[in-house]
Write an enzyme that holds these catalytic residues in place. Structure first.
Site, PDB file in Angstrom:
ATOM      1  N   ASP A  59     -12.249   2.854  -2.807  1.00 21.90           N
ATOM      2  CA  ASP A  59     -11.784   3.511  -1.579  1.00 21.90           C
ATOM      3  C   ASP A  59     -10.536   4.327  -1.896  1.00 21.90           C
ATOM      4  O   ASP A  59      -9.911   4.138  -2.953  1.00 21.90           O
ATOM      5  CB  ASP A  59     -11.497   2.484  -0.482  1.00 21.90           C
ATOM      6  CG  ASP A  59     -10.326   1.571  -0.832  1.00 21.90           C
ATOM      7  OD1 ASP A  59     -10.248   1.104  -1.986  1.00 21.90           O
ATOM      8  OD2 ASP A  59      -9.465   1.335   0.043  1.00 21.90           O
ATOM      9  N   GLU A  90      -8.780  -1.508  -0.848  1.00 20.17           N
ATOM     10  CA  GLU A  90      -7.439  -1.718  -1.391  1.00 20.17           C
ATOM     11  C   GLU A  90      -6.412  -0.882  -0.637  1.00 20.17           C
ATOM     12  O   GLU A  90      -5.303  -1.338  -0.373  1.00 20.17           O
ATOM     13  CB  GLU A  90      -7.411  -1.358  -2.883  1.00 20.17           C
ATOM     14  CG  GLU A  90      -6.200  -1.919  -3.627  1.00 20.17           C
ATOM     15  CD  GLU A  90      -4.941  -1.068  -3.506  1.00 20.17           C
ATOM     16  OE1 GLU A  90      -3.847  -1.601  -3.730  1.00 20.17           O
ATOM     17  OE2 GLU A  90      -5.055   0.121  -3.180  1.00 20.17           O
TER      18      GLU A  90
HETATM   19 ZN   LIG Z   1      -4.846   2.167  -6.109  1.00 19.81          ZN
END
Ligand SMILES: [Zn+2]
Length: 459
Positions: A99, A165
């Site tokens: 992501d 994340e």
């Molecule tokens: Zn990163």
């Protein structure tokens, strides 16, 4: 490791790199922003695309998995791809995330954030560095070691590509606990940090932790006329300002009693470069004491990140009865977040001026990371970096936080964790004009292939 092997690996990385760069570009074209306001189908698409790359690379067991977030909603899709260890050989977990951060205002970019664009030796695009370059670093190392045939792969490998994340890894802990057996490894490589500069590799050996929360300060039951009462009662904003001013000493160091400071780092920043990178205005003095890198990596840092006060447009001649401030405290490596939170609460209680009611409401807590002194895995990584770059790596800290690393250490206490990276100081991760240096990315791929070989030879 013979020089022959290194030269052969380097030649293979060079030969395979154009295809790897094309794979990176294809991933950058998928706008996999995990922030809730964005279309999560793109995150699903990037999970599917990376899963296919790993399947094509010869990893026999590839799954797209998720675990529940604390609020019960499903976490973003993560990819887990495995190739079991040869008899008696160790297993290495290779982490990256698929992501990305939101692109921000496209007008601040020189190129389309989701159309990868090479300018000189750099490839620009959102995620080109953070962290889709981490994905292709793992992929490139596996290909260089002979996958999909797999003849040269001396270790078991589990590739773990997270999908949230950049949104704070909300389901990370549940994911580790749910898939503990699938993810268990002897060495964990987290390719989501930075090198020191172009040409100088680095191992990230410390990360700061984080505590935040709010101060609610109350002085009056309700607002009163500033002419009738002013002079005998101070307004809540003035009182909050006096309280906030006690968080730092005159030099700008954090003045909260009982907080930990870590040892000074081995490398330091150039002050002129730091001033330019931070956009500090002419004439503004730097805060804090000691080396610049120490202030950023080894000491706590406190910022007021929000304050609820009457806006200027709505101001009237009244004495404000209350004020709320949001405080963010970065923690030095070695600091227990709960102890830091307690120290902040005690500081607020002790320094509340004029007997006002000042309450501390605790918020988020993230643990710092401090690498254990000098493990066999770190020695292997340093040797691999030295061979790949022709220059020994330095130990760096990072002033930001990657709280999931503490989760990895807690769930897999026996694993050796290596925090590596593909970024350099010009990468501008999270900002406009993010980019990766392609020559450095080749070195990262080679270094990881060498590291896997060394781990296979025994630590
Ligand atoms: Zn990163």
């Amino acid at each position: 490791m013979t020089t022959d092997t290194t030269a052969a690996l380097r030649a293979r990385v060079t030969e395979q790199f154009p295809a790897l760069q094309a794979d990176l570009e294809a991933l950058v074209r998928i706008p996999s922003v995990s922030a809730a306001a964005f279309d999560q189908q793109h995150v699903a698409a990037s999970a599917a695309a990376t899963a296919q790359l790993l399947r094509d690379a010869g990893l026999p067991d590839v799954q797209i998995l998720s675990a529940p977030r604390p609020d019960g909603t499903p976490g973003a899709p993560a990819v887990v791809a495995r190739r079991p260890a040869p008899e008696g050989a160790p297993t290495v977990l290779l982490y990256a995330h698929h992501d990305v951060q939101p692109p921000g205002d496209p007008a601040t970019w020189d190129t389309d954030p989701f159309e990868p664009t090479q300018v000189g030796e750099r490839l620009f695009g959102r995620g080109a560095a953070d962290d889709k370059a981490g994905i292709v670093a793992h992929l490139g190392a596996l290909r260089a070691l002979g996958l999909p045939d797999g003849a040269d792969l001396p270790v078991g490998v589990t590739v773990f590509l997270e999908g949230e994340e950049e949104s704070g890894s909300p389901s990370f802990r549940a994911f580790l606990e749910t898939y503990r057996d699938l993810l268990a490894a002897d060495v964990i490589v987290v390719a989501d940090s930075t090198n020191w500069k172009v040409g100088v590799p680095a191992l990230t050996t410390s990360l700061r932790g984080l505590v935040d929360g709010e101060i609610e300060l109350r002085v009056l039951d309700h607002a009163v006329h500033s002419g009738m009462f002013g002079g005998a009662v101070l307004d809540a904003v003035t009182l909050m300002s006096r309280l906030v001013a006690t968080f730092h000493d005159d030099a700008g160091d954090v003045a909260i009693e009982g907080l930990v400071t870590a040892p000074e780092p081995e490398v330091d920043y150039d002050e002129a470069a730091f001033r330019a990178d931070s956009s500090l205005l002419d004439g503004v003095a730097l805060a804090g004491t000691g080396t610049l890198s120490g202030r950023l990596w080894s000491k706590p840092a406190l910022s007021v990140i929000g304050m609820d006060v009457t806006s200027v447009a709505e101001a009237s001649n009244t004495i404000a009865p209350r004020c709320t401030a949001k405080i963010s405290l970065r923690l030095a490596p070695g600091q227990d977040p709960a102890a830091a939170d307690a120290a902040l609460a005690a500081h607020v209680a002790k320094h509340a001026p004029f007997g006002v009611q000042a309450a501390w409401r605790s918020g988020e807590q993230g643990k710092p990371f401090l690498a254990p002194g000098d493990t066999a895995a770190m020695r292997a990584a340093r040797a691999a970096f030295t061979e790949a770059w022709g220059t020994a790596p330095v130990d760096v800290g990072v002033g930001g936080s990657i709280p999931f690393i503490a989760d990895l250490l807690e769930v897999f206490p026996d694993a050796a964790i290596l925090v590596t990276g593909v970024e350099d100081p010009d990468s501008r991760a999270h900002g406009a004009n993010e980019s990766v240096h392609l020559g450095e990315l080749q070195n990262v791929v080679l270094a990881e292939a060498l590291l896997l070989t060394k781990v296979g030879e025994g630590l």
